[in-house]
Scaffold this motif. Structure first.
Motif, mmCIF file in Angstrom:
data_model
loop_
_atom_site.group_PDB
_atom_site.id
_atom_site.type_symbol
_atom_site.label_atom_id
_atom_site.label_comp_id
_atom_site.label_asym_id
_atom_site.label_seq_id
_atom_site.Cartn_x
_atom_site.Cartn_y
_atom_site.Cartn_z
ATOM 1 N N ASP A 24 -7.146 11.154 -8.049
ATOM 2 C CA ASP A 24 -7.306 12.415 -7.336
ATOM 3 C C ASP A 24 -6.401 13.433 -8.027
ATOM 4 O O ASP A 24 -6.465 13.597 -9.242
ATOM 5 C CB ASP A 24 -6.958 12.213 -5.853
ATOM 6 C CG ASP A 24 -7.626 13.281 -4.984
ATOM 7 O OD1 ASP A 24 -8.125 14.265 -5.547
ATOM 8 O OD2 ASP A 24 -7.642 13.121 -3.768
ATOM 9 N N SER A 43 0.944 5.732 -0.801
ATOM 10 C CA SER A 43 0.100 6.934 -0.870
ATOM 11 C C SER A 43 0.691 7.943 -1.836
ATOM 12 O O SER A 43 1.904 8.129 -1.906
ATOM 13 C CB SER A 43 -0.032 7.567 0.507
ATOM 14 O OG SER A 43 -0.790 6.724 1.334
ATOM 15 N N SER A 57 -6.743 -0.089 7.769
ATOM 16 C CA SER A 57 -5.538 -0.793 7.311
ATOM 17 C C SER A 57 -5.793 -2.288 7.362
ATOM 18 O O SER A 57 -5.873 -2.871 8.444
ATOM 19 C CB SER A 57 -4.353 -0.477 8.219
ATOM 20 O OG SER A 57 -3.850 0.782 7.925
ATOM 21 N N VAL A 61 0.850 -1.192 0.000
ATOM 22 C CA VAL A 61 0.000 0.000 0.000
ATOM 23 C C VAL A 61 0.885 1.241 0.000
ATOM 24 O O VAL A 61 1.819 1.344 0.793
ATOM 25 C CB VAL A 61 -0.945 0.007 1.224
ATOM 26 C CG1 VAL A 61 -1.724 1.319 1.302
ATOM 27 C CG2 VAL A 61 -1.904 -1.179 1.147
ATOM 28 N N GLU A 74 -10.431 3.222 -0.684
ATOM 29 C CA GLU A 74 -11.340 4.362 -0.476
ATOM 30 C C GLU A 74 -11.904 4.410 0.941
ATOM 31 O O GLU A 74 -13.008 4.898 1.157
ATOM 32 C CB GLU A 74 -12.470 4.292 -1.521
ATOM 33 C CG GLU A 74 -11.920 4.377 -2.939
ATOM 34 C CD GLU A 74 -12.931 3.970 -4.015
ATOM 35 O OE1 GLU A 74 -13.120 4.744 -4.966
ATOM 36 O OE2 GLU A 74 -13.526 2.885 -3.887
ATOM 37 N N ASP A 119 -0.207 11.904 -2.731
ATOM 38 C CA ASP A 119 -1.081 13.021 -2.431
ATOM 39 C C ASP A 119 -2.199 12.494 -1.527
ATOM 40 O O ASP A 119 -1.917 11.842 -0.537
ATOM 41 C CB ASP A 119 -1.610 13.608 -3.752
ATOM 42 C CG ASP A 119 -2.053 15.052 -3.563
ATOM 43 O OD1 ASP A 119 -2.120 15.516 -2.406
ATOM 44 O OD2 ASP A 119 -2.316 15.723 -4.574
ATOM 45 N N ARG A 120 -3.464 12.661 -1.919
ATOM 46 C CA ARG A 120 -4.536 12.161 -1.072
ATOM 47 C C ARG A 120 -4.970 10.745 -1.431
ATOM 48 O O ARG A 120 -5.824 10.162 -0.761
ATOM 49 C CB ARG A 120 -5.744 13.099 -1.150
ATOM 50 C CG ARG A 120 -5.497 14.446 -0.468
ATOM 51 C CD ARG A 120 -6.689 15.357 -0.622
ATOM 52 N NE ARG A 120 -7.014 15.570 -2.030
ATOM 53 C CZ ARG A 120 -7.822 16.544 -2.477
ATOM 54 N NH1 ARG A 120 -8.391 17.380 -1.624
ATOM 55 N NH2 ARG A 120 -8.066 16.675 -3.756
ATOM 56 N N ALA A 121 -4.407 10.178 -2.506
ATOM 57 C CA ALA A 121 -4.847 8.860 -2.959
ATOM 58 C C ALA A 121 -4.032 7.745 -2.303
ATOM 59 O O ALA A 121 -2.809 7.797 -2.275
ATOM 60 C CB ALA A 121 -4.732 8.770 -4.478
ATOM 61 N N LYS A 122 -4.741 6.752 -1.761
ATOM 62 C CA LYS A 122 -4.070 5.585 -1.175
ATOM 63 C C LYS A 122 -4.276 4.417 -2.142
ATOM 64 O O LYS A 122 -5.410 4.078 -2.468
ATOM 65 C CB LYS A 122 -4.650 5.280 0.204
ATOM 66 C CG LYS A 122 -3.793 4.349 1.043
ATOM 67 C CD LYS A 122 -4.133 4.400 2.541
ATOM 68 C CE LYS A 122 -5.496 3.809 2.841
ATOM 69 N NZ LYS A 122 -5.678 3.410 4.248
#
Lengths: 355, 355
Positions: free
Chosen positions: B61, A59, A170, A57, A166, A61-64
């Motif tokens: 995003d 990240s 975790s 996983v 979204e 910016d704001r996207a995971k």
């Protein structure tokens, strides 16, 4: 002259132990684990890899995002209920789903053996696209290589995938907690037996087809219902037993499970007996376990039972302790005879080239 | 019983033409192109794939990411200046760089042949990590499979990667414009000749080593200087000629190039003559072409000359027209003799298993 500057460091798997790769290094059992844990993972060492989950996983910016990769070398290329192409797309879709991600994009790499019938490749590619479409993923990049006759085996496929996460939870082995209920999504053993059946020329009462299926829809249903999922793991190479042991070892958890409720179809059980296989270790391609807080167990089962891929979902165990310093992680099973035994990874090769 | 529902659609490559995969389907020339354009790409059809670049670009995003994948089947596994591991990391780093992305994360999938010396795998893995570290990428997920002796060829590696695009420009074949200058980053032919030399048991005056190198630093320098890059392409399988033809065909562009300024080392030129190879088609692993507006040519060369991997950069041609409806795209070359010839993709196999 060649790049041999690296020869200075000693190989972390002592030559006295295994000086060559064996089939069992790919079987998903103890030797695969040793190869990854002693050689590959320590060398590539980083926090994302160290979570030891089906995908990583990251990240932006704001996207995971979840990122996962799989190679497929199954033989035969076609088997009851699927082929290497359906498997390759399903495998990566499911790895992303196990991270709690919605699968979006995939790559497809082909290593083709000279002499492969063009029609075979065409069938496999169509199957890949059909599964991708059903799962809502796009295959957007890839590569094709060809190796000389006798240096490959028809088709090898490598897929990797990106999915978006979204929700804030975790989902990985390090998130499991003492008291978690472990839910199995359905019957086990069909994929491995479907393939071994073809290889051994066995015929069964009632066809045994692979359970190969994309699990992202069912996982999404759990997430939509705000089930606080701690961990998910699909039961591929190494089966249910290996999946639970891997999670237990990663989390230093003590897990207890019950044999009695585990759904196994009669013909699968029979085939396992004939072939001398333990169904707990047989690969599946459409089954998973979910670790959820006890308080969410009823709702989890309710949602799974409402979905075709979770109709036979059932609780099979629970997490007793987590993160005890003295523990290496352990899975114990209460057998149908009422005795208790420790479940360990297989050290040899149960089912070569099952995926 | 197997997944054969797809048998209804006719194979898009007529059986009368090629009913089996040939080595040339992996050579990067006309047959590879046919396989991708007639069978794979139309079936996986989507806008990201249709850009026909080294990687696909997707947005999440506010983050714009490049996603790329490559398989590696090179033989021999070790060659002057590198091995399959250095190649596998470099290849994906460079594909991401060619999208104008900063490479961040990679996957690594291994298909190992039973009997592979453990020490060989260990060397390859260390090389991968060394290159990854130099390029600033993390290998965060992967997979390992083993195939029976005689069903593989030592090691096959598949890598995929994710990079972040931190600028607003679209770098791909569809962005090139009439008048663009085409800059070649340095001398060509070393990778292919290094490998063919080992295979054919040739010795050269002065060792010929692969040019294998990560190009992301040099690309970043161009981006940092606000060069308005229209397209980048590394000159791997199929070499300089194939890269230019692919771009010309994707953009329906007419490209003219000059043979004279193309840097080729004397010993590489000599080896090409002995081996009967045209250096324009020989694979490189550390060279690329950049399409930039004429007004940025001087600055582009200045920046490249200041970087060790671009010290011999030179303008080799320009884009004459783009997107003419009647054009299928074409590359013409003014030879050193002053004549002009059309450059076409090779239809056969020049260098099998070069990467």
């Amino acid at each position: 002259m060649a790049d041999q500057t690296d020869m200075t460091l000693q190989c972390p798997i002592p030559i006295t132990e295994h000086d060559q790769i064996q089939l069992a290094h790919g079987g998903g059992g103890r030797l695969t684990h040793q190869l990854i844990e002693k050689m590959i993972a320590p060398e590539f060492d980083n926090p994302m890899l160290n979570v030891r989950h089906d995908g990583a996983v990251v990240s932006f910016d704001r996207a995971k995002l979840a990122f996962s990769a799989d190679s497929f070398v199954v033989q035969p290329l076609f088997f009851p209920g699927g082929n290497i192409g359906t498997l390759a797309v399903t495998g990566t879709v499911n790895d992303l789903a196990m991270c709690g991600a919605r699968p979006l994009y995939m790559s497809a790499g082909f290593i083709l053996e000279e002499g492969l019938p063009m029609q075979t490749l065409w069938q496999v590619i169509q199957s890949m696209q059909r599964v991708a479409k059903e799962a809502g993923v796009h295959i957007i990049t890839g590569d094709t290589k060809v190796v000389d006759r006798g240096k490959g085996d028809g088709i090898f496929i490598h897929t990797s995938g990106i999915g978006i996460i979204e929700h804030p939870i975790s989902i990985n082995p390090l998130s499991i907690q003492a008291g978690d209920a472990i839910v199995l999504s359905g019957d086990i053993g069909r994929h491995g037996i479907a393939i071994m059946g073809v290889r051994e020329g066995l015929t069964f009462e009632g066809a045994i087809e692979t359970d190969c299926a994309c699990l992202s829809g069912l996982v999404q249903a759990l997430l939509d219902a705000h089930i606080e999922i701690h961990c998910l793991r699909d039961l591929t190479r190494g089966g249910l037993a290996t999946a639970l042991i891997e999670i237990a070892e990663a989390a230093r958890a003590e897990i207890s499970m019950n044999e009695a409720p585990i759904p196994i179809r009669e013909n699968v059980r029979g085939a396992c007996e004939i072939l001398g296989l333990d169904p707990l270790y047989v690969a599946n391609e459409g089954r998973f376990v979910a670790f959820v807080p006890e308080k969410h167990l009823v709702k989890t089962l309710e949602i799974m039972h409402a979905h075709p891929l979770g109709a036979d979902a059932i609780e099979i165990g629970k997490v007793d302790t987590v993160g005890q310093a003295a523990s290496q992680g352990m899975v114990t099973m209460k057998t149908q005879l009422g005795t208790s035994r420790v479940i360990d990874m297989l050290s040899g090769e149960q089912l070569p080239r099952i995926c």
